[in-house]
Each structure stands twice: as C-alpha cells, then as structure tokens.
Design a protein around this motif. Structure first.
Motif, PDB file in Angstrom:
ATOM      1  N   LEU A 189       0.833  -1.202   0.000  1.00 29.34           N
ATOM      2  CA  LEU A 189       0.000   0.000   0.000  1.00 29.34           C
ATOM      3  C   LEU A 189       0.871   1.258   0.000  1.00 29.34           C
ATOM      4  O   LEU A 189       0.530   2.272  -0.614  1.00 29.34           O
ATOM      5  CB  LEU A 189      -0.918   0.009   1.225  1.00 29.34           C
ATOM      6  N   PHE A 190       1.998   1.175   0.668  1.00 31.53           N
ATOM      7  CA  PHE A 190       2.925   2.300   0.744  1.00 31.53           C
ATOM      8  C   PHE A 190       3.389   2.716  -0.648  1.00 31.53           C
ATOM      9  O   PHE A 190       3.337   3.901  -1.007  1.00 31.53           O
ATOM     10  CB  PHE A 190       4.115   1.905   1.620  1.00 31.53           C
ATOM     11  N   TYR A 191       3.831   1.743  -1.443  1.00 31.94           N
ATOM     12  CA  TYR A 191       4.292   2.086  -2.792  1.00 31.94           C
ATOM     13  C   TYR A 191       3.130   2.341  -3.750  1.00 31.94           C
ATOM     14  O   TYR A 191       3.293   3.053  -4.748  1.00 31.94           O
ATOM     15  CB  TYR A 191       5.253   1.021  -3.317  1.00 31.94           C
ATOM     16  N   GLY A 192       1.970   1.811  -3.424  1.00 29.33           N
ATOM     17  CA  GLY A 192       0.774   2.178  -4.183  1.00 29.33           C
ATOM     18  C   GLY A 192       0.442   3.645  -3.963  1.00 29.33           C
ATOM     19  O   GLY A 192       0.069   4.364  -4.903  1.00 29.33           O
ATOM     20  N   ILE A 220      -0.856  16.064 -13.008  1.00 32.07           N
ATOM     21  CA  ILE A 220      -1.823  17.094 -12.624  1.00 32.07           C
ATOM     22  C   ILE A 220      -1.118  18.382 -12.181  1.00 32.07           C
ATOM     23  O   ILE A 220      -1.320  19.439 -12.777  1.00 32.07           O
ATOM     24  CB  ILE A 220      -2.753  16.567 -11.510  1.00 32.07           C
ATOM     25  N   ILE A 221      -0.285  18.304 -11.153  1.00 32.98           N
ATOM     26  CA  ILE A 221       0.441  19.490 -10.698  1.00 32.98           C
ATOM     27  C   ILE A 221       1.527  19.878 -11.694  1.00 32.98           C
ATOM     28  O   ILE A 221       1.842  21.050 -11.870  1.00 32.98           O
ATOM     29  CB  ILE A 221       1.060  19.234  -9.305  1.00 32.98           C
ATOM     30  N   ARG A 222       2.111  18.875 -12.333  1.00 29.76           N
ATOM     31  CA  ARG A 222       3.174  19.065 -13.330  1.00 29.76           C
ATOM     32  C   ARG A 222       4.368  19.808 -12.706  1.00 29.76           C
ATOM     33  O   ARG A 222       4.950  20.726 -13.292  1.00 29.76           O
ATOM     34  CB  ARG A 222       2.657  19.816 -14.562  1.00 29.76           C
ATOM     35  N   TYR A 223       4.751  19.338 -11.538  1.00 32.64           N
ATOM     36  CA  TYR A 223       5.811  19.961 -10.759  1.00 32.64           C
ATOM     37  C   TYR A 223       7.142  19.979 -11.520  1.00 32.64           C
ATOM     38  O   TYR A 223       7.684  18.944 -11.882  1.00 32.64           O
ATOM     39  CB  TYR A 223       5.975  19.204  -9.436  1.00 32.64           C
ATOM     40  N   ARG A 224       7.620  21.162 -11.813  1.00 37.26           N
ATOM     41  CA  ARG A 224       8.906  21.394 -12.482  1.00 37.26           C
ATOM     42  C   ARG A 224       9.095  20.584 -13.762  1.00 37.26           C
ATOM     43  O   ARG A 224      10.218  20.205 -14.103  1.00 37.26           O
ATOM     44  CB  ARG A 224      10.061  21.136 -11.513  1.00 37.26           C
ATOM     45  N   PHE A 270       0.316   6.957  -6.541  1.00 36.64           N
ATOM     46  CA  PHE A 270      -0.736   7.988  -6.559  1.00 36.64           C
ATOM     47  C   PHE A 270      -0.109   9.380  -6.507  1.00 36.64           C
ATOM     48  O   PHE A 270      -0.512  10.286  -7.251  1.00 36.64           O
ATOM     49  CB  PHE A 270      -1.684   7.782  -5.375  1.00 36.64           C
ATOM     50  N   ILE A 271       0.884   9.571  -5.632  1.00 41.13           N
ATOM     51  CA  ILE A 271       1.571  10.860  -5.532  1.00 41.13           C
ATOM     52  C   ILE A 271       2.278  11.195  -6.847  1.00 41.13           C
ATOM     53  O   ILE A 271       2.301  12.350  -7.290  1.00 41.13           O
ATOM     54  CB  ILE A 271       2.585  10.849  -4.362  1.00 41.13           C
ATOM     55  N   PHE A 272       2.846  10.161  -7.480  1.00 40.41           N
ATOM     56  CA  PHE A 272       3.497  10.362  -8.779  1.00 40.41           C
ATOM     57  C   PHE A 272       2.507  10.883  -9.821  1.00 40.41           C
ATOM     58  O   PHE A 272       2.785  11.862 -10.531  1.00 40.41           O
ATOM     59  CB  PHE A 272       4.112   9.046  -9.255  1.00 40.41           C
TER      60      PHE A 272
END
Length: 301
Positions: free
Chosen positions: A23-26, A38-42, A30-32
């Motif tokens: 679940l941790f890597y799942g 979505i955020i398209r960070y840098r 999700f954060i990825f």
C-alpha cells in the motif's frame, strides 16, 4: 501558523509511514500521478535539463526518462517519511552496504571520513551505516524554514544515531568535532552535486558535458582535516531495495592534486547517471549557471 501546519500534517505522515509496503508504494504511485500529470511539478525544468544533457535522444526517450524519474523521486520522498517508523532490521535489509569489510577496515584506523554523494538513487536511508558500524553518520543539510518540521527531520535522522549539521556551519562544526582530544568516529556525508552560489563559484568544470561551477566543500574539508574521502555508490536493485558500496576517492587527500577529488567524484556520478538516468533527481536546477559570466578569479578545467 507553523505549529498549526505541523500538527495538521504530521499525523498524516505518521500514518503513511505505517502503511504495509504494498500500500505504501501504491500511495507513492498515486503521488506520482498527482505530481507528474496534474500538478506538473517542475516539468519544464526536467525537460530542459534532459534535453541539455542528452541532445541525441528522441522526444519519446526524453519523456520516458522524465516519467520514470518522477516515479523514483516520489518513492524517495515517501521513503523519507517511512523513516519515521521503520525498524533497524528493515532499514538494513532495504539499504544494504555490500562492502562492509571496507567499513570495518576504516573502523580499525579509528579516524573519521568524508563521503560524497549525488542526488542519485537513494540517499535517504544512508543512516543504515549507523546500525551496522561504529561510525556515526553526520549529514550536512539545509535547514527547513518551518522549525517544527526541521526538528522532525533531526528526530528522524537521529533514530539510529545520526545527526545533522547546517551547511552554513559545516566547516566550523566539523573542525570543532575533530579537534577534540578524543574525537567521535564519524562519517560526514555531503551531497556534492549542488549548484553553488555564483559568488562562490571558484572552480568550473564539465558535468554531463556542460561547463558549470562545482561544489568543492567535500574536497576542502577532507584536505583541511586530513580525512579520507569516499564516494557512496548506490544501486537500485528493485523498488524499495538498494545496495551501496563505499568507493575510495582519496585516502591521502592532503597530497591529492588540487580539484582532483572533485573531478573524480563528478566522474563517478556521471557514470551512474549515464547508465540509468531515470534514477537521478532532474528537478533541481543543476545547470542554471551554465550561461553566467565566469568570475575573473575562477579556475576553469
């Protein structure tokens, strides 16, 4: 306000650190998705860096490296959070020092050493060295503005004995440590692929084929205090599992040619990046000074 933010966020971080590994890597995936799509960070910075370093690669290849690098970055961020509650047994299982005999050899010499690292693979779990050796890991870091999260970072790093020194105080504090009558046996870890401030950019060399200023703090520290200096070579075996080895750069730094240590560090890091570029942190602006005016007193290599 800082305390309020901390009290709101910390329980979430603690719960994430307790998730079962699957679940941790799942959650990391999700954060990825959130960060990359979505955020398209840098995203622009990463693309510029990759196109600059790999002009021969196609757009499809650049996109693939970019996507994988974001997943790796998110894994590392979550692994830092995992350090809140990870056990020593789990830590050493997931971050294995494969040439532990070198550590034992250095222990016998009873002398502190410097280890240089890059933003490559995992540097979050390097304090596993504290668990398996007599050395105390001392990390050089940039303090966090929120003092409560800064204290949390100290607490996380200190779970297995490590401590942190602010980068602005590194030379003064390490010198003070080592000039004691019976100095503590330490490994001073420096992430050395940062981009120095332009007014401190006194040594310029090629990094990934681009002329930029280099951080020379590790070399200066090892020469000043006559401490052997090494490169931490970290390989990602699979998701959440790393193998590290300690590679000598110079065990006689005082007699090393000027900037030879820095050049060797860059060479070792470059080799790893060229092999698996997706495991490098491309979001930081490592090449931002490439078009800057080089100071008159700078040394070019």
């Amino acid at each position: 306000m800082q305390l309020l933010i901390y009290r709101l966020v910390y329980p979430i971080l603690w719960l994430v650190s307790k998730l079962p590994w699957r679940l941790f890597y799942g959650f990391s995936t999700f954060i990825f998705v959130l960060t990359y799509y979505i955020i398209r960070y840098r995203r622009k910075t990463v693309r510029e860096n990759l196109n600059l370093v790999f002009p021969e690669k196609t757009e499809s290849e650049i996109n693939e490296i970019s996507r994988k690098s974001y997943q790796h970055m998110c894994d590392m961020f979550l692994e830092m959070i995992r350090s809140i509650s990870i056990s020593s047994e789990e830590m050493t299982k997931r971050f294995e020092i494969i040439n532990i005999d070198k550590l034992k050899e250095l222990e016998v010499k009873n002398k502190s050493v410097v280890i240089m690292m890059g933003h490559y693979n995992s540097y979050e779990w390097t304090n596993s060295i504290d668990i398996i050796s007599k050395f105390r890991c001392v990390g050089i870091y940039k303090p966090i503005k929120n003092k409560y999260f800064d204290r949390l970072v100290h607490r996380i790093r200190g779970r297995f004995g490590a401590r942190l020194i602010p980068s602005a105080k590194v030379f003064r504090q390490v010198t003070k440590d080592q000039q004691k009558e019976n100095p503590e046996l330490c490994i001073y870890g420096l992430i050395s692929d940062q981009s120095p401030k332009i007014n401190r950019a006194l040594y310029w060399t090629d990094f990934m084929g681009i002329k930029v200023p280099a951080v020379t703090g590790g070399e200066v520290l090892s020469k000043r205090l006559d401490m052997s200096i090494f490169y931490l070579h970290v390989e990602k075996v699979k998701r959440g599992h790393y193998q590290a080895s300690i590679i000598p750069i110079s065990e006689d730094p005082k007699n090393s040619e000027e900037y030879a240590i820095t050049k060797q560090f860059i060479k070792l890091l470059e080799k790893q990046i060229y092999t698996k570029p997706e495991n490098y942190l491309w979001t930081h602006k490592r090449w931002k000074h490439r078009n800057a005016e080089i100071p008159k007193n700078a040394i070019l290599d």
